[in-house]
Write a protein that holds these residues in place. Sequence first.
Motif, short mmCIF file in Angstrom:
data_model
loop_
_atom_site.label_atom_id
_atom_site.label_comp_id
_atom_site.label_asym_id
_atom_site.label_seq_id
_atom_site.Cartn_x
_atom_site.Cartn_y
_atom_site.Cartn_z
N HIS A 175 0.82 -1.21 0.00
CA HIS A 175 0.00 0.00 0.00
C HIS A 175 0.86 1.27 0.00
O HIS A 175 0.33 2.37 -0.14
N GLU A 176 2.17 1.12 0.19
CA GLU A 176 3.06 2.28 0.15
C GLU A 176 3.54 2.51 -1.28
O GLU A 176 3.39 1.66 -2.16
N ARG A 177 4.11 3.64 -1.49
CA ARG A 177 4.67 3.92 -2.81
C ARG A 177 5.78 4.95 -2.67
O ARG A 177 5.69 5.89 -1.88
N SER A 217 3.03 -11.64 -4.76
CA SER A 217 2.41 -11.04 -3.58
C SER A 217 1.45 -9.95 -4.01
O SER A 217 1.61 -9.33 -5.06
N SER A 218 0.47 -9.70 -3.20
CA SER A 218 -0.59 -8.76 -3.56
C SER A 218 -0.05 -7.36 -3.68
O SER A 218 0.81 -6.92 -2.93
N LEU A 219 -0.57 -6.64 -4.67
CA LEU A 219 -0.20 -5.26 -4.88
C LEU A 219 -1.45 -4.40 -4.81
O LEU A 219 -2.57 -4.90 -4.95
N GLU A 228 9.34 -4.25 -6.98
CA GLU A 228 8.35 -4.07 -8.04
C GLU A 228 8.02 -2.59 -8.18
O GLU A 228 7.96 -1.86 -7.19
N PHE A 229 7.82 -2.16 -9.43
CA PHE A 229 7.44 -0.78 -9.68
C PHE A 229 6.49 -0.74 -10.86
O PHE A 229 6.41 -1.69 -11.66
N TYR A 252 6.51 4.44 -9.85
CA TYR A 252 6.37 4.30 -8.41
C TYR A 252 6.78 2.89 -8.00
O TYR A 252 6.39 1.91 -8.64
N ILE A 253 7.57 2.82 -6.93
CA ILE A 253 7.89 1.52 -6.35
C ILE A 253 6.72 1.09 -5.50
O ILE A 253 6.27 1.82 -4.60
N THR A 254 6.20 -0.09 -5.76
CA THR A 254 5.02 -0.58 -5.06
C THR A 254 5.32 -1.68 -4.06
O THR A 254 4.49 -1.98 -3.21
#
Length: 500
Positions: free
Chosen positions: A384-386, A442-444, A468-469, A478-480
């Motif tokens: 949930h961060e970016r 994994s969930s994004l 992952e981005f 954005y890095i997710t």
Amino acid sequence: MNRHKNLMVNYLSSHKSSSPGSGEHTKRKTPTDTTSGSRRASNPPRHGAQLSSKFSSRMSQRKATVHDIPDEVLLKVFSFFGAQDLILVSQVCQRWRNLANDKFVYSSLWRPIFLKYAPKSEVEASRAGDFTSVSHLKTTCIRRCVEQRNKRVFRNLRKKSPYTGISQQRDVEKALIDSCVFWQLAFVDASDNEMCIQNDDVSVHTMAASVRWYNFSGQSLHSTKFLRIYSCNPIFFDAKKGCAVKDSPYQRSVLMTFPLKWSSWVGTNKPIGENDTVNLYCLPRGLAIAVWKDGGEVAFVCVGLHLHHLVDRCLRGNSLEPFCPPVPPVLTDDIDSAFGLHGYNCTVQLRTMKQQIWDQQFRGLNCHSNTGGGYAQFILIEPHERQIINKAIVFPWKTEAFKGKIKNACWLDITVIDETGEVFWTVSSLVCSKTAQRAGASSLDFDYCDDNSRSIDFIDEVGKFHLEFSETDDQDMYITQAVLGLTLKAINTRFSSSCR
């Protein structure tokens, strides 16, 4: 040589019978000589004249060589040489080796070099007569100059960076400049012959140095048995200018050795990036090789050298074995059941050979129960961060005549510090970004889970890293997600624990 020739010719001529009735021959008798004196005079022997003629002929045809030069003359010639030349001539033959290394009492080739470059305390002791033996002068001179160089260089590395936990970038860079170190790339063939090429440029970053070679002349990898990377460390320095003496002899420290069967390796490994002219391959331990598509010769080679113990590895190794840094003592703790699974710091940087793309540090990383597959996982960035990436992930390259860019490739630097403040894991390697695998991933966050999502992965025997981005419609990246994994085997070895 002419003097010896003239002496021999005169000697033979003086014993030659030049006229009848010579007094020397009339008085000389042999056990088999029973003829009269007049007969001997009328038939003089011809042996002396023939020997003189043959000797003169041979001497006129034979030319003098260096083996005919007396020791005194060679020592006079060698006295005009510097340290580098003396080391070179000592490899010609055993006789020159003994002369150039001051193996004789009457030679003192290394004394002026010793007085010029050795530390002042050693020079004063030598002048006072405290020096043990002339034959040890060369060895002592080189050893003392190396010690003096290392003492001056390592003064720059007393402090650690509060950001990364390793030596600061500016301190390492200054140490490398002060030591005048340069790097060689050696192509070793099946006969163990080396072809060495000096590096073309080097750049020092927050956590690693990048060294690059691109001045090749049709070098092929098909006949290469090993690739070796050496650091070359000059020995003699100008005390006033603070730089290495021109043509100073240098020590070599091997940093890396790569067994290489290029034909079979290329057959089983795909390039991590390419453009219209080159294919870029990533080998283990931070070595990257680009080859021309047309012909397959080497276009450029680059390597990432992590700053942790880099100066030690350069200055304290030798040409046969790399320097092995001291291993931190094993720590045990019977009270904390999660010892070795919390309190980690991790610094990650994506960059090119010259510029930074993304840099971030993560502190206080914990892993209490999220272990699996033999790894302890530390979440750096939650789904949930970016975090935004300001620059495109691209790898610029150049050679002597060409330059270009390879998309979706960059350099990855990682430094992991454990809860005791010691370095646990370091990485400096070329990586590529690929389309993120949706199945089993994994969930994004739903907003960033699209076909434009890409991932960067790195793994070795100590740890792994996954990032992952995603790119938005405005072409912002954005890095997710970012996950660090450390092997339980490495953690148990470090902390004498039994994590499973």
